[in-house]
Motif scaffolding. Sequence first.
Motif, mmCIF file in Angstrom:
data_model
loop_
_atom_site.group_PDB
_atom_site.id
_atom_site.type_symbol
_atom_site.label_atom_id
_atom_site.label_comp_id
_atom_site.label_asym_id
_atom_site.label_seq_id
_atom_site.Cartn_x
_atom_site.Cartn_y
_atom_site.Cartn_z
ATOM 1 N N ASP A 28 3.739 -7.832 5.951
ATOM 2 C CA ASP A 28 4.234 -6.577 6.538
ATOM 3 C C ASP A 28 3.751 -5.225 6.034
ATOM 4 O O ASP A 28 3.569 -4.462 6.694
ATOM 5 C CB ASP A 28 5.701 -6.605 6.289
ATOM 6 N N LYS A 38 0.286 -4.853 7.930
ATOM 7 C CA LYS A 38 0.506 -4.552 9.397
ATOM 8 C C LYS A 38 0.817 -3.168 9.471
ATOM 9 O O LYS A 38 0.743 -2.396 10.471
ATOM 10 C CB LYS A 38 1.460 -5.547 10.097
ATOM 11 N N SER A 60 4.841 -13.047 2.818
ATOM 12 C CA SER A 60 5.697 -12.471 4.008
ATOM 13 C C SER A 60 5.461 -10.907 3.850
ATOM 14 O O SER A 60 5.162 -10.108 4.769
ATOM 15 C CB SER A 60 6.894 -12.932 4.207
#
Length: 304
Positions: free
Chosen positions: A182, A185, A178
């Motif tokens: 992030d 991105k 996760s």
Amino acid sequence: MSDKKHTHTHQLQQASRETRHEWYGKTITLASVVGIIILVVAIIYFIGQRGLAAFTTDHVKVTDFLFSADWNPLDGKQYVGAAAMIVTSFLVMILATLLAVPFALALGIFMTEFAKNRLTKYLQIMIELLAGIPSVVYGFLGVTIIVPAIRTVFGGAGFGILAGILVLFVMVLPTITSLTIDALKGVPAQYRQASLALGATWWQTTSKVILRAATPGILTAIIFGMARAFGEALAVQMVIGNAVLMPHNLISPAATLTSQLTSQLGNTVNGTLANNALWSLALFLLLMSLAFNLVVRIIGKRKG
């Protein structure tokens, strides 16, 4: 004239109401911050006071605690060597993280650079589900699936470091994935566009540009995963064997700091050497948690 006066009065009342709401909001926020600070200070003080008792009251040497593997903290016997548990904790943490990082990177790159939106959505749901599963469920699956498999392949009881590594691998994978997503991105789209405009392929852009730009965020994800693995207690306790022995191989029973704490703290009496020694383990865990947070802050400053 009366309408203007009424409008002006209404505006003053509205401004006064907004001022009160703003004051209430600031007061609640300040109270929350102060409460969190007091809570953190209280935890550090409580664990520090109880954890240092073995060294101040029972006169245990710090060197014996850190470097000796003799653990038998009974009253009158100062065998409080935590080296075996410290080594096992670091070994399980490092190997589980090393096993999880390639999978997390592969998933993160696939979901951010190559997968379609619908597939990314389904994969994100699966990652969130893995992150939300309680530790006891992972431990139960480890006891019923991983331990018998290790027993069949390698022999022995099946309980040991390898079982703990595999359980922790599954547990830290969602966390690292996760945070890696992030970080990927967060790389500006201009980087991708500029690299592709210069003739680079998608894989060259990903490996040479995007991964390098996202390195601080990926390192932060890895540190958080290591902290998660180092502090896990229940799942590891269920599969590692809980034998305070210096590890010689991956299938031998062992004990981590957290597994020893959770299994033995309820069996000791407050104020005794055995209880104080366990609180010393808790103090060591607290210091390691602070160290992990310090490393994350250093990486964050370098990223900035």
